[in-house]
Write a protein that holds these residues in place. Structure first.
Motif, short mmCIF file in Angstrom:
data_model
loop_
_atom_site.label_atom_id
_atom_site.label_comp_id
_atom_site.label_asym_id
_atom_site.label_seq_id
_atom_site.Cartn_x
_atom_site.Cartn_y
_atom_site.Cartn_z
N VAL A 124 -3.38 20.04 -4.63
CA VAL A 124 -3.01 20.33 -3.24
C VAL A 124 -1.99 19.31 -2.73
CG1 VAL A 124 -3.87 20.53 -0.87
CG2 VAL A 124 -5.13 21.60 -2.75
N ALA A 125 -2.09 18.07 -3.16
CA ALA A 125 -1.08 17.07 -2.78
C ALA A 125 0.30 17.52 -3.27
CB ALA A 125 -1.44 15.70 -3.34
N ARG A 126 0.36 18.02 -4.50
CA ARG A 126 1.64 18.53 -5.01
C ARG A 126 2.12 19.74 -4.21
NH1 ARG A 126 -0.84 16.79 -9.60
NH2 ARG A 126 -1.68 18.82 -10.23
N LEU A 127 1.19 20.64 -3.88
CA LEU A 127 1.55 21.83 -3.09
C LEU A 127 2.13 21.42 -1.74
CD1 LEU A 127 1.46 24.94 -2.73
CD2 LEU A 127 -0.83 24.61 -1.73
N LYS A 128 1.52 20.43 -1.09
CA LYS A 128 2.02 19.96 0.20
C LYS A 128 3.47 19.49 0.09
CE LYS A 128 -0.21 17.36 2.97
NZ LYS A 128 -1.01 16.39 3.71
N GLY A 129 3.83 18.90 -1.02
CA GLY A 129 5.18 18.43 -1.23
C GLY A 129 6.19 19.55 -1.48
N GLN A 130 5.69 20.74 -1.82
CA GLN A 130 6.57 21.86 -2.15
C GLN A 130 6.74 22.86 -1.02
OE1 GLN A 130 4.49 23.49 -5.51
NE2 GLN A 130 5.00 21.77 -6.84
N ILE A 131 5.89 22.80 -0.01
CA ILE A 131 5.89 23.81 1.06
C ILE A 131 6.12 23.13 2.40
CG2 ILE A 131 4.40 25.37 2.37
CD1 ILE A 131 3.08 26.20 -0.14
N ASP A 132 6.96 23.72 3.20
CA ASP A 132 7.13 23.28 4.59
C ASP A 132 6.30 24.21 5.46
OD1 ASP A 132 8.87 21.14 4.19
OD2 ASP A 132 10.60 22.48 4.09
N GLY A 133 5.61 23.66 6.43
CA GLY A 133 4.83 24.47 7.35
C GLY A 133 3.34 24.28 7.16
N VAL A 134 2.57 25.11 7.85
CA VAL A 134 1.11 25.00 7.87
C VAL A 134 0.51 25.71 6.67
CG1 VAL A 134 -0.98 25.60 9.15
CG2 VAL A 134 1.04 24.80 10.38
N ILE A 135 -0.37 24.99 5.98
CA ILE A 135 -1.17 25.55 4.90
C ILE A 135 -2.59 25.61 5.46
CG2 ILE A 135 -1.99 25.28 2.54
CD1 ILE A 135 0.50 23.38 2.15
N ARG A 136 -3.06 26.82 5.74
CA ARG A 136 -4.35 27.02 6.41
C ARG A 136 -5.47 27.21 5.38
NH1 ARG A 136 -3.93 26.74 11.16
NH2 ARG A 136 -2.72 28.56 11.68
N VAL A 137 -6.50 26.37 5.47
CA VAL A 137 -7.68 26.49 4.61
C VAL A 137 -8.72 27.29 5.39
CG1 VAL A 137 -9.46 25.28 3.30
CG2 VAL A 137 -7.21 24.22 3.62
N LEU A 138 -9.20 28.37 4.77
CA LEU A 138 -10.25 29.19 5.38
C LEU A 138 -11.55 28.99 4.62
CD1 LEU A 138 -8.33 32.55 5.95
CD2 LEU A 138 -8.70 30.69 7.56
N GLY A 139 -12.62 28.66 5.37
CA GLY A 139 -13.91 28.45 4.71
C GLY A 139 -13.78 27.35 3.68
N SER A 140 -14.24 27.62 2.45
CA SER A 140 -14.00 26.73 1.30
C SER A 140 -14.53 25.32 1.51
CB SER A 140 -12.50 26.70 0.97
OG SER A 140 -11.99 28.00 0.82
N GLY A 141 -15.82 25.22 1.83
CA GLY A 141 -16.43 23.93 2.16
C GLY A 141 -16.24 22.85 1.13
N GLU A 142 -16.48 23.15 -0.14
CA GLU A 142 -16.32 22.13 -1.18
C GLU A 142 -14.88 21.65 -1.25
OE1 GLU A 142 -16.81 21.63 -6.00
OE2 GLU A 142 -17.92 23.23 -5.01
N LEU A 143 -13.94 22.57 -1.16
CA LEU A 143 -12.52 22.22 -1.16
C LEU A 143 -12.18 21.34 0.04
CD1 LEU A 143 -9.59 22.47 -2.18
CD2 LEU A 143 -9.46 24.65 -0.92
N VAL A 144 -12.66 21.71 1.21
CA VAL A 144 -12.38 20.93 2.43
C VAL A 144 -12.92 19.52 2.29
CG1 VAL A 144 -12.92 20.70 4.89
CG2 VAL A 144 -12.25 22.93 3.96
N ARG A 145 -14.13 19.37 1.80
CA ARG A 145 -14.70 18.02 1.65
C ARG A 145 -13.88 17.19 0.67
NH1 ARG A 145 -18.88 21.29 2.69
NH2 ARG A 145 -19.39 21.77 0.52
N SER A 146 -13.39 17.81 -0.39
CA SER A 146 -12.55 17.11 -1.36
C SER A 146 -11.22 16.67 -0.73
CB SER A 146 -12.28 18.03 -2.56
OG SER A 146 -11.34 17.46 -3.43
N LEU A 147 -10.59 17.58 0.00
CA LEU A 147 -9.31 17.27 0.65
C LEU A 147 -9.49 16.23 1.75
CD1 LEU A 147 -7.76 20.85 0.92
CD2 LEU A 147 -7.42 19.13 -0.88
N HIS A 148 -10.59 16.33 2.48
CA HIS A 148 -10.87 15.35 3.54
C HIS A 148 -11.04 13.96 2.93
CE1 HIS A 148 -12.56 13.80 7.30
NE2 HIS A 148 -13.47 13.21 6.55
N ALA A 149 -11.82 13.86 1.86
CA ALA A 149 -12.06 12.56 1.23
C ALA A 149 -10.76 11.95 0.69
CB ALA A 149 -13.07 12.71 0.08
N ALA A 150 -9.81 12.81 0.29
CA ALA A 150 -8.53 12.34 -0.24
C ALA A 150 -7.51 12.07 0.87
CB ALA A 150 -7.96 13.36 -1.23
N GLY A 151 -7.88 12.31 2.12
CA GLY A 151 -6.97 12.07 3.24
C GLY A 151 -5.84 13.08 3.33
#
Length: 192
Positions: free
Chosen positions: A116-143
């Motif tokens: 996801v860090a790489r994806l953020k570098g490739q896309i301009d704009g909002v990347i919306r996460v829907l649901g996906s609790g485990e993914l959200v906790r992982s992304l949150h922990a990584a800042g």
């Protein structure tokens, strides 16, 4: 650079598991499925209808299959199916052989913090996460999360998977708050 925005239904005690249907997510014996039913009103409908303004959507594999599987099988007209099907979608998975059944979908294979860090570098704009609790906790922990849009329902469940697990303190700034007629608070926070 992309901005990660998490969109989640939670109750007052932070549970995000299974808000939409009784059988949505029964993991670990969760028995409160469908707890969000009956809280939607025209205020929430208008607000949620705007979720299609994101550049892309990001899911964990389980949420991708569940959300798209459900909304593409609903016969009644709704504001979600067209947005979900037509939006650019990215699915985080540790399994390289994961098959994606819906159009405009791209698999991100590996640990979510890196892919996801790489994806953020490739896309301009909002990347919306829907649901996906485990993914959200992982992304949150990584800042990696910049924004949380929470529909906070006036109910305490007492059990179930929570949006945030154990971790470090994170300060948020309230950017917008809208009260639905059903008592749901729509709150948009940015991460400090």
């Amino acid at each position: 650079m992309g901005t990660i925005s998490v969109f989640a239904n939670v109750c007052v005690d932070g549970v995000m598991q299974g808000p939409g249907r009784a059988d949505e997510d029964t993991r670990d014996g969760f028995r409160h499925g469908g707890w969000g039913i009956g809280y939607t009103d025209e205020v929430i409908g208008r607000f949620v209808g705007g979720m299609g303004r994101a550049t892309a959507m990001l899911f964990g594999h389980r949420s991708y299959d569940d959300l798209l599987g459900h909304w593409t099988s609903v016969a009644d007209p709704n504001p979600f199916t067209e947005v979900l099907v037509n939006s650019r979608k990215y699915v985080a998975s540790r399994q390289a052989g994961t098959e994606l059944a819906y159009p405009n979908s791209t698999l991100l294979v590996g640990e979510a913090a890196g892919t996801v860090a790489r994806l953020k570098g490739q896309i301009d704009g909002v990347i919306r996460v829907l649901g996906s609790g485990e993914l959200v906790r992982s992304l949150h922990a990584a800042g990696l999360v910049e924004e949380y849009v929470l529909l906070i329902h006036p109910i305490v469940l007492g059990s179930g998977t929570r949006l945030f697990g154990e971790g470090e303190r994170t300060d948020l700034t309230l950017q917008e708050a809208i009260m639905a007629t059903t008592g749901v608070l729509i709150a948009r926070y940015t991460v400090n």
